[in-house]
Design a protein around this motif. Structure first.
Motif, PDB file in Angstrom:
ATOM      1  N   LEU A 119       0.843  -1.186   0.000  1.00  0.00           N
ATOM      2  CA  LEU A 119       0.000   0.000   0.000  1.00  0.00           C
ATOM      3  C   LEU A 119       0.883   1.243   0.000  1.00  0.00           C
ATOM      4  N   GLU A 120       0.790   2.001  -1.086  1.00  0.00           N
ATOM      5  CA  GLU A 120       1.447   3.304  -1.124  1.00  0.00           C
ATOM      6  C   GLU A 120       0.522   4.321  -0.480  1.00  0.00           C
ATOM      7  N   LEU A 121       1.049   5.079   0.442  1.00  0.00           N
ATOM      8  CA  LEU A 121       0.220   5.919   1.291  1.00  0.00           C
ATOM      9  C   LEU A 121       0.186   7.364   0.822  1.00  0.00           C
ATOM     10  N   GLU A 122      -0.900   8.027   1.148  1.00  0.00           N
ATOM     11  CA  GLU A 122      -1.137   9.388   0.682  1.00  0.00           C
ATOM     12  C   GLU A 122      -0.021  10.339   1.096  1.00  0.00           C
ATOM     13  N   ALA A 123       0.514  10.178   2.310  1.00  0.00           N
ATOM     14  CA  ALA A 123       1.529  11.090   2.831  1.00  0.00           C
ATOM     15  C   ALA A 123       2.935  10.759   2.335  1.00  0.00           C
ATOM     16  N   GLY A 124       3.080   9.682   1.554  1.00  0.00           N
ATOM     17  CA  GLY A 124       4.380   9.323   1.002  1.00  0.00           C
ATOM     18  C   GLY A 124       4.993   8.056   1.559  1.00  0.00           C
ATOM     19  N   GLY A 125       4.402   7.500   2.595  1.00  0.00           N
ATOM     20  CA  GLY A 125       4.917   6.263   3.173  1.00  0.00           C
ATOM     21  C   GLY A 125       4.511   5.044   2.372  1.00  0.00           C
ATOM     22  N   LYS A 159      10.787  -7.395  13.259  1.00  0.00           N
ATOM     23  CA  LYS A 159      10.579  -6.608  14.474  1.00  0.00           C
ATOM     24  C   LYS A 159       9.312  -5.772  14.331  1.00  0.00           C
ATOM     25  N   PRO A 160       8.688  -5.391  15.447  1.00  0.00           N
ATOM     26  CA  PRO A 160       7.495  -4.536  15.337  1.00  0.00           C
ATOM     27  C   PRO A 160       7.819  -3.227  14.625  1.00  0.00           C
ATOM     28  N   TRP A 161       6.835  -2.710  13.893  1.00  0.00           N
ATOM     29  CA  TRP A 161       7.040  -1.448  13.199  1.00  0.00           C
ATOM     30  C   TRP A 161       7.391  -0.324  14.174  1.00  0.00           C
ATOM     31  N   GLY A 162       6.671  -0.205  15.261  1.00  0.00           N
ATOM     32  CA  GLY A 162       6.969   0.816  16.254  1.00  0.00           C
ATOM     33  C   GLY A 162       7.071   2.207  15.658  1.00  0.00           C
ATOM     34  N   SER A 163       8.179   2.885  15.948  1.00  0.00           N
ATOM     35  CA  SER A 163       8.370   4.266  15.488  1.00  0.00           C
ATOM     36  C   SER A 163       8.472   4.371  13.972  1.00  0.00           C
ATOM     37  N   ARG A 164       8.674   3.259  13.276  1.00  0.00           N
ATOM     38  CA  ARG A 164       8.833   3.281  11.819  1.00  0.00           C
ATOM     39  C   ARG A 164       7.496   3.199  11.084  1.00  0.00           C
ATOM     40  N   PHE A 165       6.414   3.011  11.827  1.00  0.00           N
ATOM     41  CA  PHE A 165       5.113   2.879  11.158  1.00  0.00           C
ATOM     42  C   PHE A 165       4.764   4.191  10.480  1.00  0.00           C
ATOM     43  N   PRO A 166       4.341   4.131   9.222  1.00  0.00           N
ATOM     44  CA  PRO A 166       4.119   5.375   8.468  1.00  0.00           C
ATOM     45  C   PRO A 166       2.819   6.076   8.852  1.00  0.00           C
ATOM     46  N   LEU A 167       2.748   7.340   8.507  1.00  0.00           N
ATOM     47  CA  LEU A 167       1.536   8.130   8.688  1.00  0.00           C
ATOM     48  C   LEU A 167       0.476   7.647   7.706  1.00  0.00           C
ATOM     49  N   ILE A 168      -0.721   7.373   8.229  1.00  0.00           N
ATOM     50  CA  ILE A 168      -1.824   6.931   7.390  1.00  0.00           C
ATOM     51  C   ILE A 168      -2.965   7.944   7.470  1.00  0.00           C
ATOM     52  N   THR A 169      -3.798   7.964   6.445  1.00  0.00           N
ATOM     53  CA  THR A 169      -4.972   8.822   6.420  1.00  0.00           C
ATOM     54  C   THR A 169      -6.215   7.966   6.215  1.00  0.00           C
ATOM     55  N   LEU A 170      -7.371   8.591   6.368  1.00  0.00           N
ATOM     56  CA  LEU A 170      -8.608   7.847   6.134  1.00  0.00           C
ATOM     57  C   LEU A 170      -8.746   7.438   4.680  1.00  0.00           C
ATOM     58  N   ARG A 171      -8.141   8.199   3.779  1.00  0.00           N
ATOM     59  CA  ARG A 171      -8.169   7.789   2.368  1.00  0.00           C
ATOM     60  C   ARG A 171      -7.356   6.522   2.156  1.00  0.00           C
ATOM     61  N   ASP A 172      -6.248   6.384   2.885  1.00  0.00           N
ATOM     62  CA  ASP A 172      -5.462   5.156   2.805  1.00  0.00           C
ATOM     63  C   ASP A 172      -6.290   3.969   3.282  1.00  0.00           C
TER      64      ASP A 172
END
Length: 373
Positions: free
Chosen positions: A26-32, A118-131
């Motif tokens: 999944l390519e995310l709206e914010a770039g993640g 390993k858990p995503w933790g701090s590396r988890f990307p910003l998601i939006t409701l559109r994502d």
């Protein structure tokens, strides 16, 4: 892209149990970017031959996919609305509820394993409701659902339903948006920021990399306290608690500040905070709260009228009269921006915002007439 989903259930015993689907990257709206997304979901009823009876119900911020009873007798959060013989009759409709990306009830979220194990933790990307809407559309594809008979939700669930109707207008025939507006206001973002900051400032948060160690429970509990105040009305809190002390505690009898007792309302907020800590992940709370901050159907789509002109669904808009988080005026603004003459239905409840959960039965007859007759 190959998407795999658990087979559509073939017996009532499968109702209300969690299933999983891998929907790919999944390519995310914010770039993640998320390389391998899993969605957890529950279903009730049977999909008919032409897949025309599918209903999507979207959960709110810390809600789960468990909308109604099924294989187990665990009560769901919209029992008043969903079930055999109910307004959304699961003997007639195939009901689906999906855990949002970023959540902690089975969908890919910060506590899930990243590609390195390993858990995503701090590396988890910003998601939006559109994502989240894009991810859910892929699950709908896997289940063979080209268009939803209806998409419904309250609070953040209502925002998700609205995003579905605007992003995929040809796939939503009817849309119910309850207790939320067309976008998150500055005040709503401000309340949300206070909650996420409470978590981030917990000494155990460790920038989100706390898995395997002490969790930021104090911060999460404080975030819930802040949120819960906005979910209930001043009238309800005054009526239930007033200025009464908690049992034998003495709020006004202590030699030092640290030793004073609590008022009943303080004990109530403590209870709400502690309950959430037992069932929710702090990183998911941050991720989903920031997704709700992103809620704005006009982003990149012009004016509100321009954005809503994309829709082709029939709409059902409702508000709680005592809501002080998502004011009824926001529902009226949304209705006014929609094509045609869309009324705003009202849940009359002194409780406040949470009336979309506790008093949803007030809308049963109107919803049945509008969408499910």
């Amino acid at each position: 892209m190959t998407i795999t989903a658990t087979a559509v259930p073939t017996s009532e015993e499968s109702d209300g149990t969690v299933k999983y689907a891998r929907i790919g990257s999944l390519e995310l709206e914010a770039g993640g970017f998320l390389p391998d997304v899993v969605l957890a979901y529950e279903t009730w009823g049977q999909l008919n031959a032409d897949a025309s009876n599918a209903v999507l119900i979207e959960h709110a911020l810390t809600g789960s996919t468990h909308v109604a009873r099924g294989a187990t007798e665990e009560e769901g959060w919209w029992e008043q609305l969903v079930g055999p013989g109910a307004t959304i009759d699961t003997t007639r409709y195939f009901v689906v509820s999906i855990n949002i990306v970023g959540g902690c009830y089975g969908s890919t979220g910060p506590s899930s394993e990243a590609p390195d194990g390993k858990p995503w933790g701090s590396r988890f990307p910003l998601i939006t409701l559109r994502d989240s809407t894009e991810a859910e559309a892929r699950l709908a594809d896997a289940l063979g659902i080209e268009a939803w008979h209806a998409v419904l939700g309250g609070s953040m669930g209502g925002a998700r339903a609205l995003e579905w109707a605007v992003t995929f207008p040809g796939r939503v025939k009817r849309c119910a948006v309850i207790s939320v507006g067309a976008y998150s206001t500055a005040e709503q973002i401000a309340f949300a920021q206070a909650q996420t900051l409470a978590i981030r400032q917990d000494p155990n948060f460790n920038n989100g990399d706390y898995y395997g160690g002490a969790a930021p429970e104090d911060g999460l509990a404080l975030a819930r306290r802040i949120a819960h105040i906005t979910y209930r009305s001043a009238l309800e809190l005054d009526y239930r608690f007033g200025r009464e002390p908690q049992h034998q505690e003495t709020p006004l009898a202590a030699a030092v500040l640290a030793e004073r007792g609590r008022y009943q309302v303080e004990s109530y907020l403590d209870h709400q905070g502690n309950k959430l800590v037992r069932r929710f992940d702090a990183n998911s709370y941050v991720a989903i709260t920031e997704a709700l901050m992103s809620h704005d159907v006009t982003r990149g789509r012009g004016s509100l009228e321009d954005a809503l002109s994309r829709t082709t669904a029939e709409f059902f808009i409702a508000a709680v009269d005592s809501d002080r988080l998502y004011f009824p005026a926001q529902s009226r603004e949304l209705a006014a921006g929609l094509p045609g003459d869309v009324p705003v239905h009202v849940i009359e409840a002194p409780i406040g915002h949470d009336g979309f959960l506790t008093e949803i039965g007030q809308l049963s007859a109107q919803l049945r007439l509008a969408f499910f007759s």
